[in-house]
Design a protein around this motif. Structure first.
Motif, PDB file in Angstrom:
ATOM      1  N   PRO A 166       0.688  -1.232   0.169  1.00  0.00           N
ATOM      2  CA  PRO A 166      -0.161   0.019  -0.124  1.00  0.00           C
ATOM      3  C   PRO A 166       0.959   1.243   0.054  1.00  0.00           C
ATOM      4  O   PRO A 166       0.560   2.427  -0.606  1.00  0.00           O
ATOM      5  CB  PRO A 166      -0.840  -0.049   1.471  1.00  0.00           C
ATOM      6  CG  PRO A 166      -0.247  -0.937   2.194  1.00  0.00           C
ATOM      7  CD  PRO A 166       0.691  -2.060   1.119  1.00  0.00           C
ATOM      8  N   VAL A 167       1.993   1.165   0.671  1.00  0.00           N
ATOM      9  CA  VAL A 167       2.775   2.442   0.819  1.00  0.00           C
ATOM     10  C   VAL A 167       3.477   2.841  -0.656  1.00  0.00           C
ATOM     11  O   VAL A 167       3.364   3.940  -1.063  1.00  0.00           O
ATOM     12  CB  VAL A 167       4.126   2.509   1.802  1.00  0.00           C
ATOM     13  CG1 VAL A 167       4.900   3.673   1.822  1.00  0.00           C
ATOM     14  CG2 VAL A 167       3.231   2.195   3.163  1.00  0.00           C
ATOM     15  N   GLU A 168       3.926   1.675  -1.308  1.00  0.00           N
ATOM     16  CA  GLU A 168       4.304   1.894  -2.443  1.00  0.00           C
ATOM     17  C   GLU A 168       3.429   2.286  -3.672  1.00  0.00           C
ATOM     18  O   GLU A 168       3.502   3.333  -4.490  1.00  0.00           O
ATOM     19  CB  GLU A 168       5.105   0.768  -3.252  1.00  0.00           C
ATOM     20  CG  GLU A 168       6.377   0.177  -2.474  1.00  0.00           C
ATOM     21  CD  GLU A 168       7.410   1.371  -2.241  1.00  0.00           C
ATOM     22  OE1 GLU A 168       7.511   2.150  -3.207  1.00  0.00           O
ATOM     23  OE2 GLU A 168       7.866   1.643  -1.376  1.00  0.00           O
ATOM     24  N   THR A 169       2.271   1.706  -3.678  1.00  0.00           N
ATOM     25  CA  THR A 169       0.992   2.084  -4.372  1.00  0.00           C
ATOM     26  C   THR A 169       0.752   3.601  -4.151  1.00  0.00           C
ATOM     27  O   THR A 169       0.564   4.477  -5.146  1.00  0.00           O
ATOM     28  CB  THR A 169      -0.177   1.404  -3.835  1.00  0.00           C
ATOM     29  OG1 THR A 169       0.120   0.002  -4.208  1.00  0.00           O
ATOM     30  CG2 THR A 169      -1.368   1.696  -4.888  1.00  0.00           C
ATOM     31  N   LEU A 170       0.763   4.269  -2.864  1.00  0.00           N
ATOM     32  CA  LEU A 170       0.445   5.579  -2.606  1.00  0.00           C
ATOM     33  C   LEU A 170       1.498   6.381  -3.135  1.00  0.00           C
ATOM     34  O   LEU A 170       1.202   7.567  -3.641  1.00  0.00           O
ATOM     35  CB  LEU A 170       0.386   5.970  -1.292  1.00  0.00           C
ATOM     36  CG  LEU A 170      -0.951   5.307  -0.391  1.00  0.00           C
ATOM     37  CD1 LEU A 170      -0.897   5.465   1.022  1.00  0.00           C
ATOM     38  CD2 LEU A 170      -2.351   5.770  -0.963  1.00  0.00           C
ATOM     39  N   LYS A 171       2.840   5.953  -3.080  1.00  0.00           N
ATOM     40  CA  LYS A 171       3.859   6.844  -3.749  1.00  0.00           C
ATOM     41  C   LYS A 171       3.692   7.108  -5.460  1.00  0.00           C
ATOM     42  O   LYS A 171       3.980   8.106  -5.733  1.00  0.00           O
ATOM     43  CB  LYS A 171       5.290   6.124  -3.514  1.00  0.00           C
ATOM     44  CG  LYS A 171       5.428   6.261  -1.945  1.00  0.00           C
ATOM     45  CD  LYS A 171       7.222   5.662  -2.174  1.00  0.00           C
ATOM     46  CE  LYS A 171       7.534   5.822  -0.437  1.00  0.00           C
ATOM     47  NZ  LYS A 171       8.890   5.454  -0.360  1.00  0.00           N
ATOM     48  N   GLY A 172       2.996   5.857  -5.959  1.00  0.00           N
ATOM     49  CA  GLY A 172       2.934   5.879  -7.484  1.00  0.00           C
ATOM     50  C   GLY A 172       1.713   6.674  -7.647  1.00  0.00           C
ATOM     51  O   GLY A 172       1.830   7.370  -8.894  1.00  0.00           O
ATOM     52  N   LEU A 173       0.854   7.100  -6.739  1.00  0.00           N
ATOM     53  CA  LEU A 173      -0.174   7.907  -7.230  1.00  0.00           C
ATOM     54  C   LEU A 173       0.034   9.390  -6.659  1.00  0.00           C
ATOM     55  O   LEU A 173      -0.733  10.149  -7.324  1.00  0.00           O
ATOM     56  CB  LEU A 173      -1.565   7.431  -6.056  1.00  0.00           C
ATOM     57  CG  LEU A 173      -2.057   6.099  -6.366  1.00  0.00           C
ATOM     58  CD1 LEU A 173      -3.052   5.840  -5.255  1.00  0.00           C
ATOM     59  CD2 LEU A 173      -2.645   6.007  -7.850  1.00  0.00           C
ATOM     60  N   SER A 174       1.161   9.587  -6.031  1.00  0.00           N
ATOM     61  CA  SER A 174       1.553  11.025  -6.139  1.00  0.00           C
ATOM     62  C   SER A 174       2.377  11.675  -7.017  1.00  0.00           C
ATOM     63  O   SER A 174       2.804  11.040  -7.961  1.00  0.00           O
ATOM     64  CB  SER A 174       2.444  11.046  -4.777  1.00  0.00           C
ATOM     65  OG  SER A 174       2.913  12.157  -4.317  1.00  0.00           O
TER      66      SER A 174
END
Length: 249
Positions: A150-158
């Motif tokens: 989830p953390v890496e996913t959120l970074k990709g959305l940023s």
């Protein structure tokens, strides 16, 4: 003497003849009268059978059905048109009132505690501080349509590699008013921001100001075309589980 007898006989014969003639004429009188009346009733050129045929009404002739009925006028109100109008009114019926909440001190303590932890992590600028709050396995917070870190996913959305932009969005979303959805059901949840439950066309000017703190005018125009809010939202269950942080319908 013989002449008187002969004269008497002659008178008697004459009287008898007159009497017979009178009786004969009297007997013929009714028949003659009947024939005369029949001849008076008959129209020249018609036969007796023609008269008999005219006396019998034809079967397809309408009988006496009583006095003529005056047809009722058409209704002044066109019912189908009225029904169509009613349907249109139903389509444009105002939405049910949405209770917008803002006081976090009045919500369940687990919900308020989870929100506070998320706000602290987002304000730190370190996206890794969200990891313990996002959970794992079946209880992992939904951040996209696919499974993964989830953390890496959120970074990709940023919009930046460190995920600072997504943290700012998360902080702004949790700063807005919120609503309680599916109240009284197993799916009951506190959702930020409250725009998720309101039609954009029903927003008041102050509510639009709240919305423009989260999105741009261009984002809002696209939302109007879709008919609803489709930016990021946060959901926390009454027992304090961070259920989702997603964008979309």
């Amino acid at each position: 003497m013989k002449r008187q007898i002969s004269a008497s006989r002659t008178r008697a014969v004459r009287l008898s003849a007159l009497l017979l003639a009178s009786l004969f004429a009297t007997a013929l009188l009714p028949l003659h009268s009947t024939l005369a009346l029949s001849e008076l009733k008959q129209i020249p050129g018609e036969t007796g059978q023609d008269n008999k045929a005219k006396d019998v009404p034809e079967e397809d002739e309408p009988g006496d059905e009583g006095p003529m009925q005056i047809p009722m006028p058409d209704p002044l109100v066109n019912k189908p048109a009225r029904d169509a109008k009613d349907d249109s009114a139903e389509d444009q019926a105002p939405d049910a009132p949405v209770e917008v909440l803002s006081d976090v001190s009045k919500i369940p303590e687990p919900v308020a505690r989870m929100r506070e932890l998320i706000v602290e992590a987002a304000a730190s600028g370190d996206i890794e501080r969200l990891r313990p709050l996002l959970g794992k396995g079946p209880t992992q917070t939904q951040v996209s349509e696919t499974d993964g870190d989830p953390v890496e996913t959120l970074k990709g959305l940023s919009g930046d590699p460190q995920g600072i932009e997504i943290l700012a969005i998360l902080l702004d979303v949790l700063s807005a008013g919120f609503v309680l959805t599916e109240k009284g059901t197993p799916d009951e949840m506190y959702v930020w921001p409250y725009f998720t439950e309101k039609r954009l066309s029903s927003l008041t000017p102050p509510e639009k100001v709240d919305l423009f703190r989260l999105v741009t005018a261009g984002d809002f125009a696209q939302m109007e075309e879709a008919g609803n809010y489709n930016f990021y939202r946060v959901g926390i269950t009454p027992d304090g589980q961070w259920k989702f942080f997603v964008a979309g319908d």
